[in-house]
Design a protein around this motif. Structure first.
Motif, mmCIF file in Angstrom:
data_model
loop_
_atom_site.group_PDB
_atom_site.id
_atom_site.type_symbol
_atom_site.label_atom_id
_atom_site.label_comp_id
_atom_site.label_asym_id
_atom_site.label_seq_id
_atom_site.Cartn_x
_atom_site.Cartn_y
_atom_site.Cartn_z
ATOM 1 N N THR A 147 0.854 -1.190 0.000
ATOM 2 C CA THR A 147 0.000 0.000 0.000
ATOM 3 C C THR A 147 0.886 1.234 0.000
ATOM 4 O O THR A 147 2.023 1.205 0.488
ATOM 5 C CB THR A 147 -0.922 0.048 1.233
ATOM 6 O OG1 THR A 147 -0.116 0.109 2.414
ATOM 7 C CG2 THR A 147 -1.845 -1.168 1.290
ATOM 8 N N CYS A 148 0.365 2.300 -0.612
ATOM 9 C CA CYS A 148 1.059 3.598 -0.623
ATOM 10 C C CYS A 148 0.013 4.688 -0.477
ATOM 11 O O CYS A 148 -1.098 4.575 -1.022
ATOM 12 C CB CYS A 148 1.794 3.847 -1.934
ATOM 13 S SG CYS A 148 3.182 2.774 -2.276
ATOM 14 N N ASP A 149 0.394 5.773 0.185
ATOM 15 C CA ASP A 149 -0.371 7.013 0.185
ATOM 16 C C ASP A 149 0.498 8.089 -0.456
ATOM 17 O O ASP A 149 1.653 8.299 -0.030
ATOM 18 C CB ASP A 149 -0.739 7.434 1.618
ATOM 19 C CG ASP A 149 -2.053 6.817 2.064
ATOM 20 O OD1 ASP A 149 -3.019 6.881 1.282
ATOM 21 O OD2 ASP A 149 -2.090 6.261 3.174
ATOM 22 N N ILE A 150 -0.011 8.752 -1.529
ATOM 23 C CA ILE A 150 0.714 9.853 -2.182
ATOM 24 C C ILE A 150 -0.123 11.106 -1.949
ATOM 25 O O ILE A 150 -1.294 11.178 -2.355
ATOM 26 C CB ILE A 150 0.893 9.603 -3.689
ATOM 27 C CG1 ILE A 150 1.608 8.262 -3.930
ATOM 28 C CG2 ILE A 150 1.706 10.727 -4.331
ATOM 29 C CD1 ILE A 150 0.706 7.165 -4.387
ATOM 30 N N SER A 151 0.468 12.102 -1.300
ATOM 31 C CA SER A 151 -0.285 13.307 -0.930
ATOM 32 C C SER A 151 0.497 14.558 -1.306
ATOM 33 O O SER A 151 1.629 14.489 -1.800
ATOM 34 C CB SER A 151 -0.591 13.283 0.574
ATOM 35 O OG SER A 151 0.615 13.235 1.324
ATOM 36 N N ASN A 152 -0.155 15.711 -1.085
ATOM 37 C CA ASN A 152 0.431 17.034 -1.346
ATOM 38 C C ASN A 152 0.784 17.203 -2.831
ATOM 39 O O ASN A 152 1.805 17.779 -3.192
ATOM 40 C CB ASN A 152 1.670 17.254 -0.466
ATOM 41 C CG ASN A 152 2.024 18.735 -0.345
ATOM 42 O OD1 ASN A 152 1.132 19.586 -0.372
ATOM 43 N ND2 ASN A 152 3.305 19.036 -0.223
ATOM 44 N N MET A 153 -0.071 16.686 -3.721
ATOM 45 C CA MET A 153 0.190 16.749 -5.161
ATOM 46 C C MET A 153 -0.343 18.060 -5.735
ATOM 47 O O MET A 153 -1.353 18.592 -5.261
ATOM 48 C CB MET A 153 -0.473 15.560 -5.869
ATOM 49 C CG MET A 153 0.067 14.214 -5.404
ATOM 50 S SD MET A 153 -0.893 12.843 -6.068
ATOM 51 C CE MET A 153 -0.588 13.054 -7.802
ATOM 52 N N PRO A 154 0.310 18.626 -6.776
ATOM 53 C CA PRO A 154 -0.205 19.854 -7.401
ATOM 54 C C PRO A 154 -1.528 19.580 -8.110
ATOM 55 O O PRO A 154 -1.826 18.452 -8.501
ATOM 56 C CB PRO A 154 0.893 20.237 -8.403
ATOM 57 C CG PRO A 154 1.605 18.967 -8.694
ATOM 58 C CD PRO A 154 1.549 18.154 -7.428
ATOM 59 N N ARG A 155 -2.313 20.641 -8.272
ATOM 60 C CA ARG A 155 -3.643 20.487 -8.870
ATOM 61 C C ARG A 155 -3.538 20.571 -10.405
ATOM 62 O O ARG A 155 -4.041 21.481 -11.048
ATOM 63 C CB ARG A 155 -4.594 21.559 -8.333
ATOM 64 C CG ARG A 155 -4.762 21.594 -6.819
ATOM 65 C CD ARG A 155 -5.207 20.237 -6.253
ATOM 66 N NE ARG A 155 -5.622 20.330 -4.859
ATOM 67 C CZ ARG A 155 -4.831 20.069 -3.829
ATOM 68 N NH1 ARG A 155 -3.568 19.720 -4.045
ATOM 69 N NH2 ARG A 155 -5.296 20.158 -2.597
ATOM 70 N N ASN A 156 -2.862 19.599 -11.006
ATOM 71 C CA ASN A 156 -2.692 19.528 -12.463
ATOM 72 C C ASN A 156 -3.304 18.232 -12.976
ATOM 73 O O ASN A 156 -3.369 17.238 -12.241
ATOM 74 C CB ASN A 156 -1.207 19.546 -12.847
ATOM 75 C CG ASN A 156 -0.526 20.851 -12.478
ATOM 76 O OD1 ASN A 156 -1.136 21.916 -12.544
ATOM 77 N ND2 ASN A 156 0.734 20.764 -12.067
ATOM 78 N N PRO A 157 -3.744 18.212 -14.245
ATOM 79 C CA PRO A 157 -4.267 16.953 -14.801
ATOM 80 C C PRO A 157 -3.196 15.865 -14.770
ATOM 81 O O PRO A 157 -2.023 16.113 -15.075
ATOM 82 C CB PRO A 157 -4.638 17.323 -16.243
ATOM 83 C CG PRO A 157 -4.823 18.807 -16.226
ATOM 84 C CD PRO A 157 -3.858 19.328 -15.209
ATOM 85 N N LEU A 158 -3.588 14.676 -14.404
ATOM 86 C CA LEU A 158 -2.658 13.552 -14.381
ATOM 87 C C LEU A 158 -2.385 13.064 -15.809
ATOM 88 O O LEU A 158 -3.277 13.052 -16.661
ATOM 89 C CB LEU A 158 -3.237 12.407 -13.548
ATOM 90 C CG LEU A 158 -3.475 12.710 -12.061
ATOM 91 C CD1 LEU A 158 -4.082 11.489 -11.373
ATOM 92 C CD2 LEU A 158 -2.175 13.119 -11.369
ATOM 93 N N VAL A 159 -1.154 12.638 -16.051
ATOM 94 C CA VAL A 159 -0.759 12.064 -17.344
ATOM 95 C C VAL A 159 -0.223 10.662 -17.068
ATOM 96 O O VAL A 159 0.787 10.502 -16.363
ATOM 97 C CB VAL A 159 0.315 12.913 -18.044
ATOM 98 C CG1 VAL A 159 0.736 12.252 -19.358
ATOM 99 C CG2 VAL A 159 -0.198 14.323 -18.298
ATOM 100 N N VAL A 160 -0.894 9.643 -17.592
ATOM 101 C CA VAL A 160 -0.502 8.253 -17.358
ATOM 102 C C VAL A 160 0.512 7.847 -18.423
ATOM 103 O O VAL A 160 0.195 7.805 -19.617
ATOM 104 C CB VAL A 160 -1.729 7.324 -17.391
ATOM 105 C CG1 VAL A 160 -1.283 5.875 -17.201
ATOM 106 C CG2 VAL A 160 -2.729 7.729 -16.320
ATOM 107 N N LEU A 161 1.743 7.562 -18.021
ATOM 108 C CA LEU A 161 2.782 7.139 -18.960
ATOM 109 C C LEU A 161 2.782 5.629 -19.158
ATOM 110 O O LEU A 161 3.155 5.144 -20.230
ATOM 111 C CB LEU A 161 4.161 7.593 -18.461
ATOM 112 C CG LEU A 161 4.331 9.101 -18.221
ATOM 113 C CD1 LEU A 161 5.764 9.403 -17.811
ATOM 114 C CD2 LEU A 161 3.963 9.893 -19.467
ATOM 115 N N ASP A 162 2.401 4.847 -18.159
ATOM 116 C CA ASP A 162 2.361 3.390 -18.278
ATOM 117 C C ASP A 162 1.362 2.876 -17.250
ATOM 118 O O ASP A 162 1.203 3.471 -16.165
ATOM 119 C CB ASP A 162 3.759 2.800 -18.038
ATOM 120 C CG ASP A 162 3.848 1.332 -18.451
ATOM 121 O OD1 ASP A 162 2.922 0.852 -19.142
ATOM 122 O OD2 ASP A 162 4.849 0.686 -18.092
#
Length: 309
Positions: free
Chosen positions: A277-292
């Motif tokens: 499990t992982c928690d990723i937080s404090n991310m900028p408010r930009n559209p996500l780009v899925v590379l893979d």
């Protein structure tokens, strides 16, 4: 034969037969033309003969045949032996000769120079479709002791694209390398050359000495060539959006990549492990780009999943 304009011995061009006679009458009063003649002959033409105007003809050469205009009839007789090929004689018009051979085709002439086309004597060169002229070797250095005369210039103001010669301008030009227009000499590296000068006699003259050489010059006398479009600046990728204060925070084995602008599953690009499990937080408010993306799935995403929002 030949549409009634000629007559032949029997069987011609095969040999005539023995003991044959012919009378040919009512012929036009035109000179006879012997096309072929081969008749058994003797000095008295006592074997085979053609009689024309009371004279007998025999022999094996066309020159032995009859000549002149028939005033009466022609009579042919062969004896009992020695037939030859025979003869063909025309009495109306000579059959047409083969048409004379056509003269060899001449290569097309170069198109004439258009009015106001410059003429060059010497190593100078026309450029831009004949609208401009340069010193020899331009844009490389011209040679020592170079000399050109450019004539038939249109009476347009000269447009100097580049000018760099040995010399210091003014009256000193006569001792160095110069362009002369309207009896005025131009030289040096700081002057614009004959910019805007109209060649009143349609002539420009170029001469160099035997010392230092320079890049030379390019001068237009017609429409100025278009400038090359400016080079496009190199492509720069868009800047990475700034991280929120403090940067992205990860709790677990997931990892930041690409200088902190991306995040990956644990062990990527190798397979992630079970029961992680992982928690990723404090991310900028930009559209996500899925590379893979390759995650074990089901219709309800009940196995492995990434939850966003």
């Amino acid at each position: 034969s030949r549409s009634g304009s000629c007559v032949t011995s029997p069987n011609y061009p095969s040999s005539y037969d023995n003991s044959q006679t012919c009378d040919i009458s009512n012929m036009p009063r035109n000179p006879l033309v012997v096309l072929d003649w081969a008749v058994e002959g003797s000095s008295t033409c006592g074997y085979d003969w053609l009689e024309v105007n009371g004279k007998k003809y025999c022999g094996t050469s066309p020159s032995d045949g009859p000549v002149g205009v028939v005033t009466g009839s022609m009579y042919w007789q062969s004896d009992s032996s020695g037939p030859e090929r025979g003869w063909e004689i025309c009495f109306d018009i000579h059959p047409p000769n083969s048409p004379p051979a056509l003269p060899p085709a001449s290569p097309p002439k170069s198109p004439p120079l258009q009015p106001d086309s410059a003429l060059i004597s010497g190593p100078c060169l026309l450029t831009y479709g004949g609208q401009c002229v340069t010193s020899g070797n331009y844009p490389n250095k011209y040679d020592d002791n170079e000399e050109c005369t450019i004539t038939n210039l249109p009476r347009n103001p000269l447009d100097v694209l580049y000018f760099q010669t040995q010399g210091f301008g003014g009256s000193s030009c006569a001792s160095y390398d110069y362009v002369e227009v309207n009896n005025v000499k131009y030289c040096g590296t700081s002057e614009p050359g004959p910019q805007g000068v109209i060649p009143s006699d349609g002539t420009m003259y170029w001469k160099t000495n035997s010392y230092t050489t320079y890049k030379g010059w390019e001068i237009c006398f017609g429409p100025r060539p278009p400038l090359s479009p400016p080079a496009l600046p190199p492509y720069l990728p868009p800047p990475v959006p700034p991280l929120s204060p403090g940067g992205v925070q990860i709790d677990g084995p997931c990892a930041l990549s690409r200088s902190g602008s991306c995040v990956t599953s644990p062990n990527y690009p190798s397979s992630y492990d079970n029961s992680q499990t992982c928690d990723i937080s404090n991310m900028p408010r930009n559209p996500l780009v899925v590379l893979d993306w390759a995650v074990e799935g089901s219709s309800t995403c009940g196995y492995d999943w990434l939850e966003v929002n």
